[in-house]
Write a protein that holds these residues in place. Structure first.
Motif, PDB file in Angstrom:
ATOM      1  N   MET A   1      -1.206   2.996   6.269  1.00 43.42           N
ATOM      2  CA  MET A   1      -0.288   2.310   5.598  1.00 43.42           C
ATOM      3  C   MET A   1      -0.550   3.026   4.205  1.00 43.42           C
ATOM      4  O   MET A   1      -1.589   2.798   3.635  1.00 43.42           O
ATOM      5  CB  MET A   1      -0.444   0.707   5.444  1.00 43.42           C
ATOM      6  CG  MET A   1       0.630   0.050   4.837  1.00 43.42           C
ATOM      7  SD  MET A   1       2.105  -0.118   5.852  1.00 43.42           S
ATOM      8  CE  MET A   1       1.675  -1.300   6.870  1.00 43.42           C
ATOM      9  N   ASN A   2       0.642   3.632   3.835  1.00 44.95           N
ATOM     10  CA  ASN A   2       0.467   4.230   2.324  1.00 44.95           C
ATOM     11  C   ASN A   2       0.520   3.280   1.217  1.00 44.95           C
ATOM     12  O   ASN A   2       0.941   2.214   1.605  1.00 44.95           O
ATOM     13  CB  ASN A   2       1.302   5.545   2.110  1.00 44.95           C
ATOM     14  CG  ASN A   2       2.959   5.158   2.262  1.00 44.95           C
ATOM     15  OD1 ASN A   2       3.177   3.861   2.121  1.00 44.95           O
ATOM     16  ND2 ASN A   2       3.602   6.034   2.604  1.00 44.95           N
ATOM     17  N   ARG A   3       0.447   3.694   0.106  1.00 45.64           N
ATOM     18  CA  ARG A   3       0.673   2.856  -1.227  1.00 45.64           C
ATOM     19  C   ARG A   3       2.036   2.156  -1.257  1.00 45.64           C
ATOM     20  O   ARG A   3       2.278   1.019  -1.767  1.00 45.64           O
ATOM     21  CB  ARG A   3       0.210   3.583  -2.246  1.00 45.64           C
ATOM     22  CG  ARG A   3      -1.020   4.075  -2.634  1.00 45.64           C
ATOM     23  CD  ARG A   3      -1.208   4.673  -3.935  1.00 45.64           C
ATOM     24  NE  ARG A   3      -2.507   4.841  -4.167  1.00 45.64           N
ATOM     25  CZ  ARG A   3      -3.020   5.980  -5.214  1.00 45.64           C
ATOM     26  NH1 ARG A   3      -2.018   6.037  -6.189  1.00 45.64           N
ATOM     27  NH2 ARG A   3      -4.164   6.105  -5.097  1.00 45.64           N
ATOM     28  N   ALA A   4       3.049   2.611  -0.752  1.00 42.63           N
ATOM     29  CA  ALA A   4       4.401   2.177  -0.626  1.00 42.63           C
ATOM     30  C   ALA A   4       4.642   1.107   0.578  1.00 42.63           C
ATOM     31  O   ALA A   4       5.707   0.529   1.004  1.00 42.63           O
ATOM     32  CB  ALA A   4       5.570   3.278  -0.645  1.00 42.63           C
TER      33      ALA A   4
ATOM     34  N   TYR B   1       1.258 -10.695   0.736  1.00 37.83           N
ATOM     35  CA  TYR B   1       1.764  -9.512   0.388  1.00 37.83           C
ATOM     36  C   TYR B   1       1.581  -8.178   1.215  1.00 37.83           C
ATOM     37  O   TYR B   1       1.841  -6.935   0.872  1.00 37.83           O
ATOM     38  CB  TYR B   1       1.580  -9.355  -1.289  1.00 37.83           C
ATOM     39  CG  TYR B   1       1.900 -10.345  -2.257  1.00 37.83           C
ATOM     40  CD1 TYR B   1       2.860 -10.100  -2.654  1.00 37.83           C
ATOM     41  CD2 TYR B   1       0.753 -11.385  -2.487  1.00 37.83           C
ATOM     42  CE1 TYR B   1       3.328 -11.277  -3.566  1.00 37.83           C
ATOM     43  CE2 TYR B   1       1.221 -12.421  -3.475  1.00 37.83           C
ATOM     44  CZ  TYR B   1       2.321 -12.135  -3.919  1.00 37.83           C
ATOM     45  OH  TYR B   1       2.877 -13.075  -4.897  1.00 37.83           O
ATOM     46  N   ARG B   2       0.859  -8.479   2.369  1.00 41.81           N
ATOM     47  CA  ARG B   2       0.585  -7.429   3.169  1.00 41.81           C
ATOM     48  C   ARG B   2       1.499  -7.300   4.775  1.00 41.81           C
ATOM     49  O   ARG B   2       2.103  -8.639   4.931  1.00 41.81           O
ATOM     50  CB  ARG B   2      -0.722  -7.430   3.688  1.00 41.81           C
ATOM     51  CG  ARG B   2      -1.593  -7.330   2.244  1.00 41.81           C
ATOM     52  CD  ARG B   2      -3.287  -7.447   2.606  1.00 41.81           C
ATOM     53  NE  ARG B   2      -3.452  -6.328   3.768  1.00 41.81           N
ATOM     54  CZ  ARG B   2      -4.598  -5.803   3.467  1.00 41.81           C
ATOM     55  NH1 ARG B   2      -5.763  -5.906   2.686  1.00 41.81           N
ATOM     56  NH2 ARG B   2      -4.754  -4.642   4.152  1.00 41.81           N
ATOM     57  N   GLU B   3       1.622  -6.207   5.287  1.00 39.25           N
ATOM     58  CA  GLU B   3       2.299  -6.261   6.314  1.00 39.25           C
ATOM     59  C   GLU B   3       1.263  -5.958   7.513  1.00 39.25           C
ATOM     60  O   GLU B   3       0.246  -5.540   7.618  1.00 39.25           O
ATOM     61  CB  GLU B   3       3.045  -5.092   6.405  1.00 39.25           C
ATOM     62  CG  GLU B   3       4.238  -4.984   5.439  1.00 39.25           C
ATOM     63  CD  GLU B   3       5.419  -5.794   6.080  1.00 39.25           C
ATOM     64  OE1 GLU B   3       5.376  -6.158   6.944  1.00 39.25           O
ATOM     65  OE2 GLU B   3       6.634  -5.872   5.112  1.00 39.25           O
TER      66      GLU B   3
END
Length: 506
Positions: free
Chosen positions: A380-383, A269-271
């Motif tokens: 990295m922001n919440r979005a 789920y992470r970039e």
């Protein structure tokens, strides 16, 4: 005593420049002169008599005299140096080649005019030493009596060291090798081979990005490749139109992006971010300056250097949401064609060479993106959107492109030796086999072509599974066709069989 940094490395450390370290670092100290190379880096050790005056002017002069210029370092240094330093250098040596080069580079990179009268009438000197750097077509600056051979313009300029690998490739005359192949080739065979190479390049270019080029998608890219002569990289509209042709219509852009993007991959789920592209607010001026660089490099001393500079810098800018990589590789073909490196209507399937070893492609990109990423501050922001928190504009405008040029030379050489020559040979073999089949049985074109392809794919015979596709042929027909192809492709062996004298009693 210990070795101490001099030249460009000294400027980086003492002017606190936020730039990647130079690929060539120089030191002075006790002991003999020596050069050490490895992992794309070179360390130059000079004995104490070479040590420059320990001032900005002294180390700048040392760099201009002894080192290949790095545009990222020189652009940052000139913006950090007090103009009085350069003015004093020029007044002390108004006819000196190094003082005039420093003066030119200061005004080139800063856009500021120093409080100096034009240089006296002396012999012109080149901004880049052609023995250390690859240069572009020269334009004389009367004010400095310096020939501007920079690989770009003030707002976008790369540098390329004249490495031993680049010297070797230049000496090989790759473009001349291609001309010899073309001149010795039957025109019909050449035309058909080139048709296949366009398709091969298209499929490979998409494959690099783990996509398939099929149907209309492939046709659009092939058509674009065939129209490189009319393409103008300095036209925003041409770039947008090209992007629209080669991506899914749902992702066709109306202009350059107005959002932050990055190159990465999704893990769970992470970039995972590999490279952060320029901020959207910086992109318009960057693309304008990139376009000016593209124009400036027309007629460059080294067409491959020009192709690498233009195409790779484009992919680092990443002006679109989709299609950047394919446009980057399209630009390679465009520039090589524009500069006359590839003959008219010929294409080298460079993407096919890239696909064979994609790790080396990634390594070439990382030779620039890796050091650049270390200077980009982002979060990295919440979005799950990347936000850049520092000024990064100069990082993409100036860099050492040497490893990119070496890589592109390697791939061009490889694709000429392997893909281009193999395709010419294949078409010749195919035609011979096809004619042999038609001499035995007057098969429809499509059926004869299918038979030949199956024969060649199976190394000289028709497999049992493919045999079922030719129900109209008897087993003897198949054997006769296979024998005809073998004899046609190996006429000497066939002649030897015919010349054999039967043994007595047989």
């Amino acid at each position: 005593m210990v070795d101490v940094p001099v030249g460009q490395l000294w400027l980086v450390e003492n002017l606190y420049l936020r730039v990647p370290a130079p690929a060539v670092t120089s030191y002075c100290g006790p002991g003999a002169r020596r050069t050490t190379t490895g992992n794309g880096r070179t360390i130059e050790k000079y004995s104490n008599p070479y040590a420059p005056e320990d001032t900005i002017a002294g180390h700048l002069k040392f760099a201009l005299k002894n080192e290949p210029i790095d545009s990222a370092i020189m652009a940052a240094a000139m913006r950090a140096i007090d103009p009085g330093v350069i003015e004093q250098m020029v007044r002390a040596e108004p006819t000196g080649a190094f003082s005039r080069r420093a003066w030119f580079l200061y005004e080139f990179f800063t856009g500021k005019t120093l409080n100096l009268t034009d240089a006296p009438v002396v012999q012109y000197t080149k901004a880049l030493n052609p023995e250390l750097n690859v240069g572009s077509v020269g334009i004389n600056s009367v004010r400095h009596r310096v020939t501007n051979n920079m690989l770009g313009v003030p707002g976008f300029c790369v540098t390329v060291r004249l490495s031993s690998a680049i010297k070797r490739y230049q000496a090989e005359g790759i473009d001349e090798q291609v001309l010899e192949l073309v001149q010795d080739c039957d025109a019909t065979v050449l035309a058909r081979a080139v048709n296949f190479l366009y398709t091969k390049e298209t499929k490979s270019s998409y494959e690099i990005e783990h996509e398939r080029a099929t149907g209309q998608k492939a046709e659009r890219f092939v058509k674009a490749l065939r129209q490189t002569a009319s393409f103008n990289p300095s036209s925003d509209q041409d770039l947008v139109d090209l992007q629209n042709k080669i991506v899914d219509p749902r992702y066709a852009a109306k202009g350059f992006r107005d959002f932050q993007n990055f190159v990465g991959e999704t893990i769970g789920y992470r970039e995972k971010v590999h490279f952060v592209c320029p901020r959207p607010e910086d992109l318009p001026s960057m693309m304008k300056d990139w376009a000016s660089m593209s124009e400036r490099l027309k007629g460059c001393d080294d067409a491959v250097a020009a192709a690498a500079a233009i195409s790779f810098s484009f992919v680092f800018l990443h002006p679109f949401e989709d299609g950047n990589g394919r446009i980057h590789r399209f630009l390679i073909h465009h520039v090589l064609s524009r500069e006359g490196f590839t003959p008219d209507d010929i294409l080298f399937p460079i993407s096919a060479a890239i696909v064979r070893n994609q790790k080396s492609y990634d390594a070439a990109l990382e030779s620039v993106s890796g050091p650049t990423m270390g200077l980009i501050e982002w979060e990295m922001n919440r979005a799950q959107q990347v936000v850049v928190t520092n000024d990064t504009s100069t990082l993409y405008r100036y860099f050492d492109a040497t490893e990119l040029v070496e890589y592109l030379y390697e791939k061009i050489s490889e694709t000429i030796r392997i893909d281009f020559k193999e395709e010419l040979d294949f078409v010749s073999i195919y035609d011979t086999a096809y004619n042999a089949v038609r001499d035995v049985i007057d098969m429809p074109d499509r059926r004869a072509s299918m038979f030949v392809n199956f024969y060649l794919q199976n190394n000289g015979s028709i497999s049992k599974r493919k045999r079922e596709m030719f129900e109209e042929l008897t087993d003897d027909d198949i054997k006769d066709l296979e024998a005809a192809i073998r004899d046609a492709l190996n006429p000497e062996a066939a002649a030897d069989e015919d010349d054999k004298v039967p043994e007595p009693g047989l």
